[in-house]
Design an enzyme around this catalytic site. Structure first.
Site, PDB file in Angstrom:
ATOM      1  N   CYS A 108      31.381  28.879  46.241  1.00 33.21           N
ATOM      2  CA  CYS A 108      32.320  30.000  46.363  1.00 33.21           C
ATOM      3  C   CYS A 108      32.043  30.692  47.689  1.00 33.21           C
ATOM      4  O   CYS A 108      30.952  31.226  47.893  1.00 33.21           O
ATOM      5  CB  CYS A 108      32.139  30.962  45.192  1.00 33.21           C
ATOM      6  SG  CYS A 108      33.252  32.391  45.260  1.00 33.21           S
ATOM      7  N   SER A 151      45.229  36.024  41.330  1.00 34.92           N
ATOM      8  CA  SER A 151      44.597  37.054  40.499  1.00 34.92           C
ATOM      9  C   SER A 151      45.680  37.971  39.952  1.00 34.92           C
ATOM     10  O   SER A 151      46.276  38.749  40.698  1.00 34.92           O
ATOM     11  CB  SER A 151      43.591  37.855  41.342  1.00 34.92           C
ATOM     12  OG  SER A 151      42.544  37.022  41.775  1.00 34.92           O
ATOM     13  N   LEU A 152      45.920  37.866  38.665  1.00 37.66           N
ATOM     14  CA  LEU A 152      47.019  38.611  38.043  1.00 37.66           C
ATOM     15  C   LEU A 152      46.507  39.906  37.406  1.00 37.66           C
ATOM     16  O   LEU A 152      46.919  40.999  37.775  1.00 37.66           O
ATOM     17  CB  LEU A 152      47.701  37.732  37.000  1.00 37.66           C
ATOM     18  CG  LEU A 152      49.039  38.221  36.457  1.00 37.66           C
ATOM     19  CD1 LEU A 152      50.072  38.292  37.561  1.00 37.66           C
ATOM     20  CD2 LEU A 152      49.519  37.290  35.348  1.00 37.66           C
ATOM     21  N   HIS A 153      45.672  39.772  36.394  1.00 41.54           N
ATOM     22  CA  HIS A 153      44.922  40.878  35.790  1.00 41.54           C
ATOM     23  C   HIS A 153      45.739  41.927  35.052  1.00 41.54           C
ATOM     24  O   HIS A 153      45.163  42.864  34.503  1.00 41.54           O
ATOM     25  CB  HIS A 153      44.038  41.564  36.834  1.00 41.54           C
ATOM     26  CG  HIS A 153      43.123  40.626  37.561  1.00 41.54           C
ATOM     27  ND1 HIS A 153      42.426  39.614  36.926  1.00 41.54           N
ATOM     28  CD2 HIS A 153      42.807  40.533  38.877  1.00 41.54           C
ATOM     29  CE1 HIS A 153      41.713  38.942  37.819  1.00 41.54           C
ATOM     30  NE2 HIS A 153      41.931  39.464  39.004  1.00 41.54           N
ATOM     31  N   GLY A 200      36.555  39.254  50.063  1.00 38.34           N
ATOM     32  CA  GLY A 200      37.713  39.222  50.940  1.00 38.34           C
ATOM     33  C   GLY A 200      38.938  38.594  50.298  1.00 38.34           C
ATOM     34  O   GLY A 200      38.860  37.910  49.283  1.00 38.34           O
ATOM     35  N   GLU A 201      40.086  38.847  50.906  1.00 37.62           N
ATOM     36  CA  GLU A 201      41.361  38.273  50.496  1.00 37.62           C
ATOM     37  C   GLU A 201      41.714  37.156  51.487  1.00 37.62           C
ATOM     38  O   GLU A 201      42.044  37.427  52.646  1.00 37.62           O
ATOM     39  CB  GLU A 201      42.448  39.352  50.493  1.00 37.62           C
ATOM     40  CG  GLU A 201      43.886  38.847  50.460  1.00 37.62           C
ATOM     41  CD  GLU A 201      44.188  37.892  49.325  1.00 37.62           C
ATOM     42  OE1 GLU A 201      44.662  36.772  49.608  1.00 37.62           O
ATOM     43  OE2 GLU A 201      43.943  38.248  48.152  1.00 37.62           O
ATOM     44  N   CYS A 203      40.934  46.469  44.724  1.00 38.59           N
ATOM     45  CA  CYS A 203      41.067  46.262  43.278  1.00 38.59           C
ATOM     46  C   CYS A 203      39.999  47.090  42.550  1.00 38.59           C
ATOM     47  O   CYS A 203      38.823  47.050  42.909  1.00 38.59           O
ATOM     48  CB  CYS A 203      40.927  44.785  42.928  1.00 38.59           C
ATOM     49  SG  CYS A 203      42.251  43.768  43.629  1.00 38.59           S
ATOM     50  N   ASN A 210      33.401  41.738  35.227  1.00 41.42           N
ATOM     51  CA  ASN A 210      32.013  41.911  35.642  1.00 41.42           C
ATOM     52  C   ASN A 210      31.576  43.366  35.519  1.00 41.42           C
ATOM     53  O   ASN A 210      32.371  44.286  35.711  1.00 41.42           O
ATOM     54  CB  ASN A 210      31.838  41.455  37.095  1.00 41.42           C
ATOM     55  CG  ASN A 210      32.000  39.960  37.233  1.00 41.42           C
ATOM     56  OD1 ASN A 210      31.384  39.192  36.514  1.00 41.42           O
ATOM     57  ND2 ASN A 210      32.846  39.536  38.161  1.00 41.42           N
ATOM     58  N   SER A 216      42.051  31.502  46.249  1.00 43.06           N
ATOM     59  CA  SER A 216      42.422  32.561  45.310  1.00 43.06           C
ATOM     60  C   SER A 216      42.968  33.759  46.071  1.00 43.06           C
ATOM     61  O   SER A 216      42.367  34.223  47.041  1.00 43.06           O
ATOM     62  CB  SER A 216      41.198  32.984  44.489  1.00 43.06           C
ATOM     63  OG  SER A 216      41.519  34.061  43.632  1.00 43.06           O
ATOM     64  N   CYS A 276      36.604  45.509  41.169  1.00 43.15           N
ATOM     65  CA  CYS A 276      35.923  44.549  42.029  1.00 43.15           C
ATOM     66  C   CYS A 276      34.862  45.212  42.902  1.00 43.15           C
ATOM     67  O   CYS A 276      35.133  46.219  43.568  1.00 43.15           O
ATOM     68  CB  CYS A 276      36.950  43.839  42.913  1.00 43.15           C
ATOM     69  SG  CYS A 276      36.230  42.609  44.007  1.00 43.15           S
TER      70      CYS A 276
END
Length: 354
Positions: free
Chosen positions: A108, A217-219, A162-163, A119, A293, A194, A122
């Site tokens: 990863c 990433s919907l969430h 990061g995005e 977010c 998390n 992602s 996060c």
């Protein structure tokens, strides 16, 4: 004096152009150099012993070979997960995680130092955004881990700090480098990107002719709650996101995985399950459920039993849903946690020394 070129960020075609044009060398020399860098993983031009001393001197004057330094390394006693905290040349730090599966090692990687997306659940966003990583700095997370472990990494997921789609050009360059057939590149089908939902870039990505896996990433299944926990939804709402996702699947023929952090009393009620089922209607998709998390600065939680209960509700509604296995729980392997703790301790050390 001109700044040296970042040779690890260059494709073979770009390297060939510089070696033949600027340096006046024969074309095959570029292939030799590329092999030293991306197969033999050389860290200096002096290691390239099949090149003349004069050529190595020219290379050293023209290019730099970047490195990442291991600042901290944590190894799980539970499942062999390894987490690295790397120091960059400019003093910043970044982290990546190696996970062991039956098929081999998966890495990863982070794509930015910090994150702009904010977010709410996060850890990566708490410290704020610093800068984008270059293609070589992303690639080196793989190379340094392979050097340290003495093993080859067969899959890469861009799910760290990061995005990725906010660092679009460097990320695409990284993907093409890590999958290049001229190196010991991995299959594009073993690369997963992602995103939290940068709609224009999802549409751009559909036209890049990459057979990678896309995870979104919907969430949350509705705009009100998603905008509350994911600020990106205030710019790109669910309707525009799902439209872009449908476009992506139609254009590429690739199934999208939707990541969903299950948070008790926030996004995992029976009503939420029904909204999700409606959202995915008629679409090639898969939803991957994750227990949220534990982030010290946030008051979110979810138990495994709650995640399983939510999955069962989705399955009954015809949704293809699975629960992601959590790895490295004993070493805080979730993205952003190690960097945040390191920055906090470093700040305390500086403060105490004054």
């Amino acid at each position: 004096m001109a700044e040296k070129k970042d040779i690890l960020s260059m494709s073979l075609a770009e390297l060939t152009e510089t070696v033949t044009g600027e340096l006046g060398e024969k074309k095959f020399r570029a292939g030799q150099i590329y092999e030293w860098l991306h197969i033999k993983k050389a860290v200096s031009f002096d290691e390239m012993t099949n090149l003349s001393a004069s050529l190595r001197l020219k290379l050293n004057d023209t290019f730099c070979i970047k490195r990442l330094n291991i600042v901290r390394k944590l190894e799980s006693a539970i499942d062999n997960t390894v987490k690295y905290l790397y120091g960059l040349n400019d003093g910043n730090i970044v982290e990546s995680v190696v996970m062991e599966y039956s098929f081999g090692l998966s890495l990863c990687v982070s794509t930015q130092i910090g994150c702009k997306m904010g977010c709410d659940f996060c850890a990566s966003a708490i410290a704020g955004f610093v800068r984008n990583l270059t293609a070589s700095e992303i690639l080196l997370q793989k190379y340094e881990a392979e050097r340290d472990l003495g093993k080859k990494i067969s899959r890469v997921v861009l799910m760290g700090i990061g995005e990725p789609l906010d660092n679009y050009d460097n990320v695409l360059r990284f993907i093409r480098l890590v999958t290049a057939p001229e190196s010991d590149g991995i299959s594009m089908r073993h690369v997963t990107l992602s995103t939290c939902g940068i709609v224009p870039r999802i549409r751009d990505l559909a036209g890049e002719d990459l057979s990678i896996n896309l995870a979104v990433s919907l969430h949350s299944p509705d705009d009100v709650s998603r905008s509350r926990i994911m600020p990106v939804n205030r710019k790109y709402d669910l309707a525009s996101l799902m439209s872009a996702c449908r476009y992506y699947t139609e254009k590429t023929g690739r199934r999208i995985t939707f990541e969903y952090a299950v948070i008790e009393n926030v996004n995992s009620s029976s009503a939420d399950a029904k909204k999700l089922a409606s959202l995915f209607s008629g679409m090639i998709s898969h939803i991957n459920l994750i227990g949220v998390n534990n982030v010290k600065e946030r008051d979110y939680s979810s138990s495994l039993s709650h995640v399983e209960k939510f999955r069962n509700e989705l399955v009954k509604l015809g949704v293809n849903a699975t629960v992601r296995r959590k790895l490295g729980t004993d070493i805080e392997a979730a993205c952003g946690q190690l960097r945040r703790e390191y920055e906090r301790s470093r700040g305390e050390m500086i403060e105490n020394s004054q």
